[in-house]
Design an enzyme around this catalytic site. Sequence first.
Site, PDB file in Angstrom:
ATOM      1  N   GLU A 121       0.809  -1.218   0.000  1.00  0.00           N
ATOM      2  CA  GLU A 121       0.000   0.000   0.000  1.00  0.00           C
ATOM      3  C   GLU A 121       0.843   1.270   0.000  1.00  0.00           C
ATOM      4  O   GLU A 121       0.466   2.279  -0.602  1.00  0.00           O
ATOM      5  CB  GLU A 121      -0.950   0.026   1.212  1.00  0.00           C
ATOM      6  CG  GLU A 121      -2.111  -0.951   1.126  1.00  0.00           C
ATOM      7  CD  GLU A 121      -1.722  -2.373   1.498  1.00  0.00           C
ATOM      8  OE1 GLU A 121      -0.583  -2.595   1.940  1.00  0.00           O
ATOM      9  OE2 GLU A 121      -2.568  -3.277   1.348  1.00  0.00           O
ATOM     10  N   HIS A 166     -11.085  -4.540   8.897  1.00  0.00           N
ATOM     11  CA  HIS A 166     -11.574  -4.427   7.520  1.00  0.00           C
ATOM     12  C   HIS A 166     -12.915  -3.700   7.457  1.00  0.00           C
ATOM     13  O   HIS A 166     -13.692  -3.925   6.541  1.00  0.00           O
ATOM     14  CB  HIS A 166     -11.766  -5.818   6.894  1.00  0.00           C
ATOM     15  CG  HIS A 166     -10.514  -6.583   6.654  1.00  0.00           C
ATOM     16  ND1 HIS A 166      -9.797  -7.173   7.658  1.00  0.00           N
ATOM     17  CD2 HIS A 166      -9.837  -6.853   5.511  1.00  0.00           C
ATOM     18  CE1 HIS A 166      -8.738  -7.789   7.148  1.00  0.00           C
ATOM     19  NE2 HIS A 166      -8.742  -7.606   5.852  1.00  0.00           N
TER      20      HIS A 166
END
Lengths: 319, 334
Positions: B67, B136
């Site tokens: 990321e 998440h």
Amino acid sequence: MKIEKGTLLEMYKRMNEARVFEEKVSYFFARGMVHGTTHLSIGEEASGVAASMALNEEDLIAATHRGHSQVIGKGIDLNRMMAELLGKVTGYCKGKGGSMHIADVDAGNLGANGVVGGGHGIAVGAALTQQIKKSGRVVLCFFGDGAANEGSFHEALNLASVWKLPVIFYCENNLYGMSTPISKHMNIEDIAKRSSSYGIPGYIVDGNDAIAVYQRVKEGAEYVRKGKGPILIESKTYRWVGHSKSDANVYRTKEEIEEWKKKCPIKRLKKYLLEKKVLREDEIEAIEKKVIYDIEASVEFANNSENPPIESLLEDVYG
Amino acid sequence: MGRGGKRMKEMTYAEAIREAMSEEMRRDEDVIFIGQDIGLYGGAFGVSVGMFEEFGEERVRDTPISEAVIAGAATGAAVTGLRPIAEIMFMDFTTIAMDAIVNQAAKIRYMFGGKARVPMVLRCPAGSGTGAAAQHSQSLEAWFCHVPGLKVVAPSTPADAKGLLKAAIRDDNPVIFVEQKLLYKKKCRIPDDEDLIIPLGKADIKREGGDVTIVTYGRMVEKVLNVAQEVAKEGINVEVVDPRTLVPLDKETIINSVIKTGRVIVINEAVKTGGYAGEIAAIITESEAFDYLDAPVLRLAGKDVPIPYNPELEKAVIPSEGDIKEAIYRVMNR
């Protein structure tokens, strides 16, 4: 590889510019004439200047917080650079960036970076642009030994390798991450070895030898320009001065610093130029005088420049 | 045919996002798309199915699970002339990309004296309700609203998602595009129009009413509209203001609505403490609307807990329709 006389002359000039510029900046900081902080690259001029000079003019660099030599090597207007350090509106960043953020994107300088390892991703993205646009340009990504321990180093080298991006990762290993010696922050001596983890070539160069740096980066640039993917070059060098203005150098000995001063990259290049009869003593002297004059002129330019108007405070947050 | 004689078509929120990206990629070759498993796989939520086949691996690029460099490379590509869209598979993972987003992308233009542009979009699937638990399921938009230089968009409908994403891609600034995962399958009729652009910074009044204003965005809009319909039967007319863009925020539309109704509830799915609802509430109380208030400004938000796994616990974190109704009664003094 033969290096043109004009290039050598310019290299010597720019290395002197970096040295005199930083000595001047150091003087200003010591006397509280400018605020904030600065990270000097005195002793590392060959590593920064010669690497940037080995690029083609249209190539790009991502510089570091210790980036004065790097951006001077790329070719920069000293007046606007000095003005930026003094926070003036005529500076490269209109006085909003300072020493750590000298940037000139249109001229291929993607900016010095205040975050250790902050330039890795930006360099990779810039290289992606060159690949997609088939520009033939390459990106030189400067970083230090400290940044080689950031996660961004791994992610960037891995991605650049997988995508075969035209980027040279150029690590200036000056043996200390701020005060911490390299022996205490990694278990290897040669950062170049890390290239093997990414399946890319790794090289070590004597960062105090301007000629060697120039040749290594030039060859490297030709390699990555061919679309063969990135390379990692480790330039071994040393900063004579502290990490930043607040550094009292308690973590190393005077003897060590003196040893490295004997390896002065500027004196070394001068000796080479004289021995190889590239330049005469009087030509060298003329360059040195011109540099002192130019830096003084940059100080005058900066001093005569205005501070940014308060109204500019809210400008340029968004484009 | 829809309003203004335009042809309409039905599509899901996910399809609307795909169509926005695809149209912009056809229109402008500088637009590229990078992220994890966005290629052949079509994205973790299937948003980009078919794009790899249309645009090829040069412009629709699968990245490693990295990321930090996804956001960093998007920044570098944007500064040098591309218009990258990057998908961060879960908004929770922007944590790994924060230097690139906050210290680099957001700062570059200002820090360089206005002499750089950073036209990039980070698409961030967000929010709870999928049983994916604490790492998440977060709604982290307030973090990004706190950073000058970033724009933050959170569409609630397929039409808004399409129009706002197209505007975000054409914008010259880094845009955090918050997509609530539970919205992906929501359908609505949207104008069949390649020029459907919704300018950033323009709120939408999703329902007009004169008694109480509810300011909310993203997934909470639908819940609020359901409740509004119910309380209308009791004679309470709710005005639902969806800012759609959190930064820049259409303060004028919000303030004018509160001046009209005299009562306001601000709702977000994210945790209450430090949430964007608090910012909107403060903007209202600082404004001329304060003098028109007949009740204190009320916030309704997620509980201050990590998102739990058990479905009943997970549901209990987010304001329910019952909570919204109760809040309406409270500001109405009923």
